[in-house]
Design an enzyme around this catalytic site. Sequence first.
Site, mmCIF file in Angstrom:
data_model
loop_
_atom_site.group_PDB
_atom_site.id
_atom_site.type_symbol
_atom_site.label_atom_id
_atom_site.label_comp_id
_atom_site.label_asym_id
_atom_site.label_seq_id
_atom_site.Cartn_x
_atom_site.Cartn_y
_atom_site.Cartn_z
ATOM 1 N N ASP A 42 17.979 9.352 26.289
ATOM 2 C CA ASP A 42 16.732 8.571 27.009
ATOM 3 C C ASP A 42 16.232 7.755 25.939
ATOM 4 O O ASP A 42 15.897 8.135 24.485
ATOM 5 C CB ASP A 42 15.676 9.688 27.870
ATOM 6 C CG ASP A 42 16.047 10.202 28.846
ATOM 7 O OD1 ASP A 42 16.393 10.081 29.849
ATOM 8 O OD2 ASP A 42 16.088 11.946 28.889
ATOM 9 N N ASP A 182 17.930 13.252 37.932
ATOM 10 C CA ASP A 182 17.222 14.063 36.180
ATOM 11 C C ASP A 182 15.844 14.047 36.729
ATOM 12 O O ASP A 182 15.069 13.684 37.502
ATOM 13 C CB ASP A 182 17.090 12.475 35.906
ATOM 14 C CG ASP A 182 16.734 12.725 34.522
ATOM 15 O OD1 ASP A 182 16.135 13.959 34.160
ATOM 16 O OD2 ASP A 182 17.187 11.704 33.520
#
Length: 225
Positions: A42, A182
């Site tokens: 990320d 996610d």
Amino acid sequence: MAWRDWVRTIEVEPSIYAADFSRLGDEIETLLRGGVRVFHFDVGDGHFVPPITVGPIVLKWISPMILEHEGAIDCHLMVEQPERHFEAIREAGGSSVTFHYEACDDPQSVAALAREQGLQVGLAFNPETSPEDAARVAEGFDLVLCMSINPGYSGQEFMPETIGRIRALRRLLPEGVFLQVDGGIGPENIREVYLSGANLFVAGTSIFGREDLPRAYRRLVQALV
């Protein structure tokens, strides 16, 4: 290589954002030995999402060990102007970039810029965006990421209404496009998410928040078989 080469029907992707960064290399190595193929990485810029997370400097140190094991690094860009980061991600060893529908006016053009860098490409969309809007511009993408939390922070709870969004998205996407979820994925919900149409599952604290990382990873995988 491409997503179709990395995915063994389904993939559980440990989210590096939730790792213990004082032991990052050891934790990645342990998970690689435990069977992990794809890691989720990320990148937050402090604008599109509040936190500034990690970026290419960290990526370049961890990518060799992952790529040497024939793994892949799935880079989720929670950033404004994502195209500005593609070259740096590629040079640091990223395998794929996923950027947000909400962060650009022309997702197809941005995807083409990622392809020019030799990257695989995904399109993410936030909970406030409809699956129909995301699917409308998803042609040519390798995956579409349905966020099941508001992006930015690890450890949030799964939004139950995501199940309906996954089902709607799966009906709208071509069969060859992977559907990723996610946020808040754990052993208590991963099978329902799978049965709703997802085949890529990002898991952060449900893996890195456990003492035995490979066992936590295998528990998620076993829930899908």
